[in-house]
Design an enzyme around this catalytic site. Sequence first.
Site, PDB file in Angstrom:
ATOM      1  N   ASP A  67       0.821  -1.343  -0.176  1.00  0.00           N
ATOM      2  CA  ASP A  67       0.067  -0.014  -0.135  1.00  0.00           C
ATOM      3  C   ASP A  67       0.886   1.307   0.042  1.00  0.00           C
ATOM      4  O   ASP A  67       2.081   1.208   0.072  1.00  0.00           O
ATOM      5  CB  ASP A  67      -1.066  -0.053   1.251  1.00  0.00           C
ATOM      6  CG  ASP A  67      -0.124  -0.465   2.486  1.00  0.00           C
ATOM      7  OD1 ASP A  67       0.910  -0.107   2.713  1.00  0.00           O
ATOM      8  OD2 ASP A  67      -0.868  -1.108   3.442  1.00  0.00           O
ATOM      9  N   ASP A 136      -7.994  -2.925  14.632  1.00  0.00           N
ATOM     10  CA  ASP A 136      -9.325  -3.385  14.296  1.00  0.00           C
ATOM     11  C   ASP A 136      -9.196  -4.664  13.069  1.00  0.00           C
ATOM     12  O   ASP A 136     -10.399  -4.855  12.643  1.00  0.00           O
ATOM     13  CB  ASP A 136      -9.899  -2.078  13.539  1.00  0.00           C
ATOM     14  CG  ASP A 136      -9.080  -1.760  12.058  1.00  0.00           C
ATOM     15  OD1 ASP A 136      -7.960  -2.285  11.991  1.00  0.00           O
ATOM     16  OD2 ASP A 136      -9.466  -0.510  11.660  1.00  0.00           O
TER      17      ASP A 136
END
Length: 236
Positions: A67, A136
């Site tokens: 990314d 998360d």
Amino acid sequence: MNFIKVKTYEELSQKGAAMIAALVVNKPKAVLGLATGSSPVGIYKNLAAWNKAGYVDFSEVTSVNLDEYLGLKGDHPQSYRYFMQENLFNHVNIRPEATHVPNGCAEDYAKECEGYDALVESLGGTDLQLLGIGLDGHIGFNEPADHFEKATHVVDLHPSTIEANARFFNSADEVPKQAVTMGMLSIMRAKKILLIANGPAKKEVLEKAFNGPITPMLPASLLQLHPDVTVIYSEQ
């Protein structure tokens, strides 16, 4: 799945680096899927030291990163291209043209994403994909959502991700709010996956990801379906 629990971050880094080095020794033209963030830094330091000592050769290796932040050029100190240069690429004998990071300043992001998927496919996928895991459950920048995104895509970063990454910037306000990330399909097509998690804060999310239901609200849970996953977790 192979779950390895170690005491310290140093042990995690050594074991993770040894797994990557062994792959490269056995397959000199390996395609490595690489990650950024604080967790892989120790792995990269070990690989750089072993390369300098002549134990592992990166001259025929190809790398593809997961990314990149939107809006940050490769020479920006907080870009992931810059991170990779500073922590690995500048310290090993990998060919610059064989290192690939998504372009965070592309003129056409749809074209950039399609091209990145085509690149990974043209390489035959990754032989090993290195992953961290967010609190998360995100991997790469695949954030919790109502579905799994298969392809490389632009994503709006969750507030928790922005907050977690704020330590790398002067403030949370400076953290880019979007990123381009490899999708779950390219990650799941890796021949091997190495996921690293450091410290007690990651214990709960690991438990949920690998012992709970598979759900796009916890993207790492999809790794339960991969045939060759190694998780290295350090307690301290």
